[in-house]
Design an enzyme around this catalytic site. Structure first.
Site, PDB file in Angstrom:
ATOM      1  N   LYS A   1       0.853  -1.183   0.000  1.00  0.00           N
ATOM      2  CA  LYS A   1       0.000   0.000   0.000  1.00  0.00           C
ATOM      3  C   LYS A   1       0.893   1.239   0.000  1.00  0.00           C
ATOM      4  O   LYS A   1       1.938   1.268   0.682  1.00  0.00           O
ATOM      5  CB  LYS A   1      -0.895  -0.026   1.246  1.00  0.00           C
ATOM      6  CG  LYS A   1      -1.902   1.116   1.331  1.00  0.00           C
ATOM      7  CD  LYS A   1      -2.805   0.943   2.551  1.00  0.00           C
ATOM      8  CE  LYS A   1      -3.824   2.075   2.656  1.00  0.00           C
ATOM      9  NZ  LYS A   1      -4.736   1.890   3.812  1.00  0.00           N
TER      10      LYS A   1
ATOM     11  N   SER B   1     -10.158  -0.257   6.968  1.00  0.00           N
ATOM     12  CA  SER B   1      -9.531  -0.096   5.652  1.00  0.00           C
ATOM     13  C   SER B   1      -8.844  -1.338   5.090  1.00  0.00           C
ATOM     14  O   SER B   1      -8.385  -1.321   3.953  1.00  0.00           O
ATOM     15  CB  SER B   1      -8.531   1.063   5.686  1.00  0.00           C
ATOM     16  OG  SER B   1      -9.206   2.290   5.794  1.00  0.00           O
TER      17      SER B   1
ATOM     18  N   SER C   1      -9.650   2.222   2.824  1.00  0.00           N
ATOM     19  CA  SER C   1      -8.721   2.955   1.994  1.00  0.00           C
ATOM     20  C   SER C   1      -7.729   2.063   1.243  1.00  0.00           C
ATOM     21  O   SER C   1      -7.074   2.519   0.311  1.00  0.00           O
ATOM     22  CB  SER C   1      -7.945   3.947   2.871  1.00  0.00           C
ATOM     23  OG  SER C   1      -7.125   3.260   3.822  1.00  0.00           O
TER      24      SER C   1
END
Length: 492
Positions: free
Chosen positions: A79, A178, A154
């Site tokens: 990420k 997330s 996210s």
């Protein structure tokens, strides 16, 4: 071999150790898939082919010399919130669009030490604030199951990359759902560990008392392999806990589902806005666990209505503090030709931060301001303790707690949910972060539009092994985790 992306982490590890294929061949396979497919999915922000191939060659040398770890030579995606030395780290924001970290996050350092090969950095909501991955400065990522839908957020880029078979597994972070929500939207397994289990050092901070890193993959077994690498104490993170790390892979069969007490909160299944298909799939998965020997126990979680307001006072307050460092002075976006220091601050921040981040900074600054600090922030922290106690009381009678991971399946891109609608979509995930508990998402079927549905299991502190084991055994008796999106199948 054209189907390397279909192999589990265990199968990839066995294939590499038995020299059925090399790490270079495996890495090239994924890089080719990214080049072919990702223009439709848009999961990657930065692809690092040269470094990936260098790392793959080093992994092959280690394998040949007998110096390999269990995961040496297997690719993964990070990420874009994890600092990576020499590679751009943007956190999905214009304000960090030119930031190249001089050091690695501890999670990245550990994956490198384990011989894993970094394919690149994947997209996310700006500063991890959002549930759709649409707030990213570089644009929205698509859900591989339906390209006109969001992958969740996210950690939407992490979920989309794995669901499209553009990485075998990926790292994510979870501040209010997330990891679990995008895993639910993309039909994956995703684990949010206990707060303090995985180091936060080098993760670009959103809300420091809530942020936690974890694995995202197709199965609980795949997640367990990555947890074996990233879990553990880190002296560089003051919130990292000195506690012995389990062998998550070895423990996958340790929890007997027979006799397992699963708490079913009455309040969770009566939430306004819970989609009928989501509720039905979750109830079917619980029935399956019951058939496997678990006992379903109805429980009360009386603080449910307090989750959203409590979270959306504490998280923005911490974000306001954490994001104050982005001032255009030392690194990140800097406005052109500032008239004076105040102009530099104001324009750099207003140009660099997107609307959702600005909204949360303003909410947080207000909650921390003189005259309101006690009324809002301090009161929210007191309610947070009550939420934690609510869970601990429930765990006196049950082993784990079950819930949907999200009240709906994936939204359409551009649905333009109001902030309130988006925040209410986090109802099932927020409390886990407020209490610091571990929780896992498991795919359990599809809605009428063929979009994935996820079951969330919440555990007591340090019960990651138990959660992974329960989901692993569920996955031995079902095949939802093996289903693949059409875009992955068509490009096999």
């Amino acid at each position: 071999m054209t189907d390397l992306h279909r192999l589990s982490i265990r199968e990839l590890a066995e294939g590499l150790s038995q020299a059925k294929f090399s790490s270079r061949e495996l890495t090239e396979h994924y890089l080719q898939r990214i080049a072919k497919i990702d223009s439709q999915v848009k999961s990657y922000v930065t692809v690092t082919p040269e470094q990936a191939l260098r790392d793959a060659d080093a992994a092959d040398a280690a394998l040949k010399a007998g110096n390999a770890t269990a995961l040496t030579g297997i690719p993964l995606a990070h990420k874009d919130i994890f600092c990576t030395k020499g590679i751009k780290t943007t956190a999905g924001s214009k304000i960090l669009d030119n930031f190249i970290s001089p050091y690695d996050a501890t999670v990245v350092e550990k994956t490198k030490a384990a011989g894993l090969v970094t394919l690149g950095k994947v997209n996310m909501d700006e500063f991890a604030m959002g549930s759709t991955s649409e707030s990213s400065y570089v644009g929205a990522t698509s859900n591989p199951w339906a390209l006109d839908h969001v992958p969740g957020g996210s950690s939407g880029g992490s979920a989309a990359a794995v669901a499209a078979d553009l990485a075998p597994f990926a790292t994510g972070t979870d501040t209010g759902g997330s990891i679990r929500q995008p895993a639910s939207f993309c039909g994956l397994t995703g684990l949010k560990p206990t707060y303090g289990r995985v180091s936060r050092f080098g993760i670009i901070a959103y809300a420091s008392s809530l942020d936690q890193a974890g694995p995202m993959a197709r199965s609980a077994e795949d997640c367990a392999y990555l947890m074996n690498v990233i879990a553990g104490h880190d002296a560089k993170d003051s919130t990292s806990v000195k506690k012995e790390v389990d062998d998550y892979v070895a423990n996958l069969s340790n929890t007997s589902v027979k006799g397992l007490r699963i708490g079913i909160p009455k309040q969770y299944f009566n939430v306004v806005g819970l989609d009928a298909d989501v509720k039905a799939r979750v109830e079917e998965s619980l029935k399956k666990l019951e058939e496997m020997g678990a006992t379903l126990v109805e429980i009360d979680l009386n603080m449910t209505e307090a989750y959203v307001p409590t979270y959306y006072l504490i998280a923005p307050a911490e974000a306001s503090s954490n994001l104050s460092r982005y001032d255009g002075v030392r690194y990140g976006h800097r406005c052109e030709n500032p008239a004076d220091l105040m102009d530099l601050y104001k324009r750099s921040r207003s140009e660099g931060f997107g609307p959702e981040v600005q909204r949360r900074i303003l909410i947080g600054t207000y909650a921390l301001s003189a005259g309101y600090y006690d009324a809002y922030y301090v009161k929210a922290q007191k309610v947070r303790r009550l939420i934690q106690q609510d869970f601990l009381k429930a765990f006196e009678n049950v082993d784990v707690i079950a819930a949907p991971s999200a009240p709906t399946t994936a939204y359409k891109i551009g649905a333009n949910l109001s902030p309130t609608e988006m925040y209410l979509g986090d109802i099932y995930t927020l409390a886990v972060n407020l209490a610091g508990l571990p929780a896992i998402n498991a795919p359990v079927g599809f809605d009428k539009d063929s979009l994935p549905v996820g079951l969330q299991l919440i555990g007591n502190y340090w019960s990651e092994s138990q959660l992974l084991s329960i989901v692993h055994q569920y996955q031995q008796n079902t095949d939802w985790h093996t289903k693949r999106a059409a875009i992955a199948e068509e490009n096999a």
